[in-house]
Motif scaffolding. Structure first.
Motif, PDB file in Angstrom:
ATOM      1  N   VAL A 280       9.040  79.113  80.471  1.00  0.00           N
ATOM      2  CA  VAL A 280       9.995  78.792  81.535  1.00  0.00           C
ATOM      3  C   VAL A 280      11.425  78.991  81.042  1.00  0.00           C
ATOM      4  O   VAL A 280      12.292  79.502  81.765  1.00  0.00           O
ATOM      5  CB  VAL A 280       9.785  77.356  82.044  1.00  0.00           C
ATOM      6  CG1 VAL A 280      10.885  76.971  83.031  1.00  0.00           C
ATOM      7  CG2 VAL A 280       8.411  77.211  82.703  1.00  0.00           C
ATOM      8  N   SER A 281      11.687  78.621  79.805  1.00  0.00           N
ATOM      9  CA  SER A 281      13.024  78.769  79.241  1.00  0.00           C
ATOM     10  C   SER A 281      13.457  80.228  79.230  1.00  0.00           C
ATOM     11  O   SER A 281      14.603  80.556  79.560  1.00  0.00           O
ATOM     12  CB  SER A 281      13.055  78.193  77.819  1.00  0.00           C
ATOM     13  OG  SER A 281      14.322  78.406  77.239  1.00  0.00           O
ATOM     14  N   HIS A 282      12.536  81.134  78.871  1.00  0.00           N
ATOM     15  CA  HIS A 282      12.908  82.549  78.828  1.00  0.00           C
ATOM     16  C   HIS A 282      13.085  83.121  80.235  1.00  0.00           C
ATOM     17  O   HIS A 282      14.009  83.930  80.473  1.00  0.00           O
ATOM     18  CB  HIS A 282      11.853  83.350  78.063  1.00  0.00           C
ATOM     19  CG  HIS A 282      12.261  84.765  77.819  1.00  0.00           C
ATOM     20  ND1 HIS A 282      13.435  85.119  77.195  1.00  0.00           N
ATOM     21  CD2 HIS A 282      11.655  85.943  78.148  1.00  0.00           C
ATOM     22  CE1 HIS A 282      13.546  86.439  77.124  1.00  0.00           C
ATOM     23  NE2 HIS A 282      12.470  86.956  77.704  1.00  0.00           N
ATOM     24  N   SER A 283      12.251  82.714  81.189  1.00  0.00           N
ATOM     25  CA  SER A 283      12.427  83.179  82.569  1.00  0.00           C
ATOM     26  C   SER A 283      13.768  82.707  83.120  1.00  0.00           C
ATOM     27  O   SER A 283      14.469  83.458  83.821  1.00  0.00           O
ATOM     28  CB  SER A 283      11.281  82.663  83.451  1.00  0.00           C
ATOM     29  OG  SER A 283      10.059  83.292  83.122  1.00  0.00           O
ATOM     30  N   LEU A 284      14.131  81.456  82.799  1.00  0.00           N
ATOM     31  CA  LEU A 284      15.420  80.924  83.243  1.00  0.00           C
ATOM     32  C   LEU A 284      16.580  81.699  82.618  1.00  0.00           C
ATOM     33  O   LEU A 284      17.575  82.012  83.286  1.00  0.00           O
ATOM     34  CB  LEU A 284      15.515  79.446  82.877  1.00  0.00           C
ATOM     35  CG  LEU A 284      16.820  78.743  83.265  1.00  0.00           C
ATOM     36  CD1 LEU A 284      16.954  78.667  84.778  1.00  0.00           C
ATOM     37  CD2 LEU A 284      16.894  77.367  82.641  1.00  0.00           C
ATOM     38  N   ASP A 290      20.864  87.423  84.034  1.00  0.00           N
ATOM     39  CA  ASP A 290      20.636  88.690  84.748  1.00  0.00           C
ATOM     40  C   ASP A 290      20.315  89.852  83.802  1.00  0.00           C
ATOM     41  O   ASP A 290      21.026  90.857  83.755  1.00  0.00           O
ATOM     42  CB  ASP A 290      21.844  89.031  85.618  1.00  0.00           C
ATOM     43  CG  ASP A 290      21.475  89.931  86.800  1.00  0.00           C
ATOM     44  OD1 ASP A 290      20.266  90.133  87.018  1.00  0.00           O
ATOM     45  OD2 ASP A 290      22.383  90.421  87.497  1.00  0.00           O
ATOM     46  N   PHE A 291      19.228  89.709  83.070  1.00  0.00           N
ATOM     47  CA  PHE A 291      18.769  90.795  82.200  1.00  0.00           C
ATOM     48  C   PHE A 291      17.248  90.766  82.165  1.00  0.00           C
ATOM     49  O   PHE A 291      16.604  89.806  82.622  1.00  0.00           O
ATOM     50  CB  PHE A 291      19.339  90.659  80.784  1.00  0.00           C
ATOM     51  CG  PHE A 291      18.719  89.540  79.968  1.00  0.00           C
ATOM     52  CD1 PHE A 291      17.662  89.786  79.095  1.00  0.00           C
ATOM     53  CD2 PHE A 291      19.195  88.235  80.081  1.00  0.00           C
ATOM     54  CE1 PHE A 291      17.099  88.763  78.341  1.00  0.00           C
ATOM     55  CE2 PHE A 291      18.647  87.209  79.334  1.00  0.00           C
ATOM     56  CZ  PHE A 291      17.590  87.467  78.464  1.00  0.00           C
ATOM     57  N   VAL A 292      16.656  91.821  81.616  1.00  0.00           N
ATOM     58  CA  VAL A 292      15.197  91.907  81.468  1.00  0.00           C
ATOM     59  C   VAL A 292      14.904  92.397  80.062  1.00  0.00           C
ATOM     60  O   VAL A 292      15.142  93.565  79.721  1.00  0.00           O
ATOM     61  CB  VAL A 292      14.573  92.882  82.493  1.00  0.00           C
ATOM     62  CG1 VAL A 292      13.056  92.894  82.341  1.00  0.00           C
ATOM     63  CG2 VAL A 292      14.973  92.520  83.910  1.00  0.00           C
ATOM     64  N   ASP A 293      14.375  91.492  79.221  1.00  0.00           N
ATOM     65  CA  ASP A 293      14.086  91.867  77.841  1.00  0.00           C
ATOM     66  C   ASP A 293      13.285  90.748  77.187  1.00  0.00           C
ATOM     67  O   ASP A 293      13.384  89.591  77.607  1.00  0.00           O
ATOM     68  CB  ASP A 293      15.376  92.091  77.055  1.00  0.00           C
ATOM     69  CG  ASP A 293      15.167  92.991  75.838  1.00  0.00           C
ATOM     70  OD1 ASP A 293      14.366  92.593  74.956  1.00  0.00           O
ATOM     71  OD2 ASP A 293      15.778  94.063  75.778  1.00  0.00           O
ATOM     72  N   THR A 368      19.833  90.123  90.020  1.00  0.00           N
ATOM     73  CA  THR A 368      19.489  91.481  90.431  1.00  0.00           C
ATOM     74  C   THR A 368      18.079  91.575  90.979  1.00  0.00           C
ATOM     75  O   THR A 368      17.834  92.233  91.998  1.00  0.00           O
ATOM     76  CB  THR A 368      19.637  92.452  89.243  1.00  0.00           C
ATOM     77  OG1 THR A 368      20.985  92.433  88.792  1.00  0.00           O
ATOM     78  CG2 THR A 368      19.255  93.875  89.643  1.00  0.00           C
ATOM     79  N   TYR A 369      17.117  90.923  90.323  1.00  0.00           N
ATOM     80  CA  TYR A 369      15.709  91.079  90.679  1.00  0.00           C
ATOM     81  C   TYR A 369      15.129  89.895  91.442  1.00  0.00           C
ATOM     82  O   TYR A 369      14.055  90.017  92.037  1.00  0.00           O
ATOM     83  CB  TYR A 369      14.876  91.340  89.422  1.00  0.00           C
ATOM     84  CG  TYR A 369      15.265  92.609  88.724  1.00  0.00           C
ATOM     85  CD1 TYR A 369      14.866  93.850  89.210  1.00  0.00           C
ATOM     86  CD2 TYR A 369      16.072  92.588  87.590  1.00  0.00           C
ATOM     87  CE1 TYR A 369      15.239  95.030  88.583  1.00  0.00           C
ATOM     88  CE2 TYR A 369      16.457  93.760  86.949  1.00  0.00           C
ATOM     89  CZ  TYR A 369      16.030  94.976  87.445  1.00  0.00           C
ATOM     90  OH  TYR A 369      16.409  96.143  86.826  1.00  0.00           O
ATOM     91  N   GLY A 370      15.771  88.761  91.412  1.00  0.00           N
ATOM     92  CA  GLY A 370      15.270  87.607  92.150  1.00  0.00           C
ATOM     93  C   GLY A 370      14.289  86.773  91.368  1.00  0.00           C
ATOM     94  O   GLY A 370      14.584  85.656  90.940  1.00  0.00           O
TER      95      GLY A 370
END
Length: 380
Positions: A280-284, A290-293, A368-370
Motif C-alpha cells: 500500500v505504501s508503494h501504491s500511495l 505521479d510516477f510508475v516504477d 496521470t493514471y488514476g
C-alpha cells in the motif's frame, strides 16, 4: 457489176461494225455490273443475305427480254445482328454452397439462488444459480462457457463450462463464489462465450450481463485473517495527497491470484500485514508522486520496503505493479489480466516457493493514471 460488189462489201462491213459496237456495249455493261460494291469501313456486325435479281430497265418494257441470258448479280441486303458482348466467357468452377452463421443469443429468466441484495458474511462460500434460455439459433456445446465480465469476481473461476443447450431450451447455470472480505454491496457481472471466443449476453443486442449482487456484513479474508487497512493519511507520511485506498479491490486481486494458483495445483497465498503495508505504501507513493516504477521516490526497493515494515525474510520478496484508469479497464480484472499476460509477472503469481502476499490499491483522481496497484510476494 464491180460497183455492185463494192456496195455489198461496204454494207457487210457496216453491219459488222454495228454488230461489234453493240456486243462491246453489253459486255461493258455486264462488266460494270459484276463489280462488287465496296465499303470503306468493314461492318463486323452485318450479315450479308444473298439474293438474285434480273437486270431491268424501268424505262423499257422490253428490257427483260433483252436481258435474257445475262447472269443475275448478287445483291447485298444488310441486317443488324442483336448486340453481343465481345468479351469471351470463361467457364468457372462452381463455388461451394455458403451456409449462414447461426446466432448466439440468451435471455435471463430468474435468480434461482441468492437473489439480489442477499446478506452474507465476509468470506462465506455460496453458489449463484441463474435460469437462462438459449434464444439464438446456435446450439451451446463444446467450448461454450459462462465467463467473468466485470465487477467483483468473488473468488469465482474466470471461465465456467456449461452443458449442451439447444435453441429454445431453458437451463440452470451455476458458479461457486466466496463473499468478499470488504463489507457493503458487491456486484459481479457475467456473460457467455462461444467456442470461437466471442462473447455475448442477454437482452437487446445480446450485450447485457447476468449478475450476482450481495451485501457483505464485515471485513475478513481467507484463512480467518483480518485486513485492517490504515487510514490513507498515515501511510508513508504522504499527508498532502488526496488519495484513497480500496480494500475491496485488493481482495478481488487476492481472489483472482489464488484462483489461478489453485488451477495450477499451488497453495493459496495468505495476507501478511507487513507485506500489505509495504504494498500500500508503494501504491500511495506512485499515486501521490505521479510516477510508475519499482523504485520508490525515496530510491527504496521492494526489499527495502518489506524490511522497513518488519518482514523478516525481505530478501525473498518480489513485486508486481500496474497502473490504469478504472473508467478504461484499469480495475482489478485489468491488473490481473495484464500480469497474467506478462511472463515475469505471471511467474511471480505462480511461484511455488511464495506463501504470503501484500496487495495495495490506491486511487488519486489528480494523477496521470488514476489507479495504482502493487502486489508483494514473499515467504517467511
Amino acid at each position: 457489176m464491180k460497183k455492185l460488189l463494192l456496195f455489198f462489201g461496204f454494207l457487210f462491213a457496216s453491219i459488222s461494225f454495228l454488230t461489234g459496237c453493240q456486243s462491246n456495249n453489253k459486255a461493258s455493261q455486264l462488266t460494270l455490273l459484276s463489280q462488287p460494291t465496296r465499303s470503306a469501313t468493314p461492318l463486323p456486325t452485318i450479315t450479308p443475305l444473298i439474293t438474285t435479281t434480273t437486270l431491268v430497265d424501268e424505262g423499257n418494257p422490253q428490257s427483260s427480254s433483252q436481258n435474257q441470258g445475262v447472269t443475275p448479280m448478287p445483291t447485298l441486303i444488310a441486317t443488324q445482328l442483336p448486340y453481343a458482348d465481345p468479351t469471351p466467357i470463361t467457364p468457372t468452377e462452381p463455388t461451394p454452397q455458403q451456409f449462414e452463421h447461426c446466432l448466439d443469443e440468451a435471455a435471463f429468466y430468474a435468480d434461482v439462488t441468492v437473489p439480489d441484495g442477499e446478506w452474507l458474511d465476509a468470506g462465506e462460500p455460496f453458489t449463484k444459480t441463474w435460469q437462462v434460455r438459449n434464444t439464438g439459433t446456435c446450439t451451446w456445446g463444446d467450448g461454450y462457457a459462462l465467463v467473468f465480465a466485470s465487477g467483483d469476481i468473488m473468488n469465482g473461476a474466470l471461465s465456467n463450462t456449461i452443458p449442451e443447450v439447444s435453441p429454445g431450451e431453458i437451463i440452470d447455470i451455476s458458479v461457486n463464489l466466496i463473499a468478499p472480505a470488504r463489507g457493503g454491496e458487491h456486484t459481479g457481472n457475467w456473460e457467455f462465450q462461444n467456442s470461437q471466443g466471442n462473447r455475448f449476453g442477454v437482452g437487446s443486442g445480446s450485450t447485457g450481463y447476468i449478475w450476482v449482487q450481495i451485501q457483505v456484513n464485515w471485513y475478513t479474508v481467507q484463512n480467518t485473517q483480518t485486513l485492517n487497512p490504515q487510514p490513507i493519511s498515515t501511510i508513508g507520511n504522504k499527508t498532502n495527497c488526496e488519495a484513497s485506498e480500496d480494500a475491496g479491490i485488493e481482495m478481488q486481486i487476492l481472489s483472482m491470484i489464488n484462483s489461478a494458483r489453485s488451477e495450477q495445483g499451488l497453495p493459496e497465498l495468505s495476507i501478511n500485514t507487513a507485506l500489505q503495508q509495504a504494498a500500500v505504501s508503494h501504491s500511495l507513493d506512485m499515486a501521490c508522486q505521479d510516477f510508475v516504477d519499482h523504485t520508490g521516490s525515496d530510491s527504496s526497493t521492494w526489499y527495502d520496503r518489506a524490511s522497513e515494515q518488519g518482514y523478516a525474510n525481505a530478501n525473498s520478496a518480489r513485486e508486481n505493479i500496474y497502473v490504469g484508469n478504472p473508467e478504461f479497464g484499469g480495475d482489478a480484472q485489468g491488473a490481473f489480466s495484464w500480469w497474467m499476460n506478462s511472463q515475469v509477472h505471471r511467474d511471480n503469481i505462480l511461484l511455488n516457493t511464495v506463501s504470503e502476499i501484500g496487495i495495495g490499491y490506491v486511487y488519486n483522481q489528480d494523477s496521470t493514471y488514476g489507479g495504482y496497484f502493487t502486489a508483494l510476494f514473499a515467504h517467511p
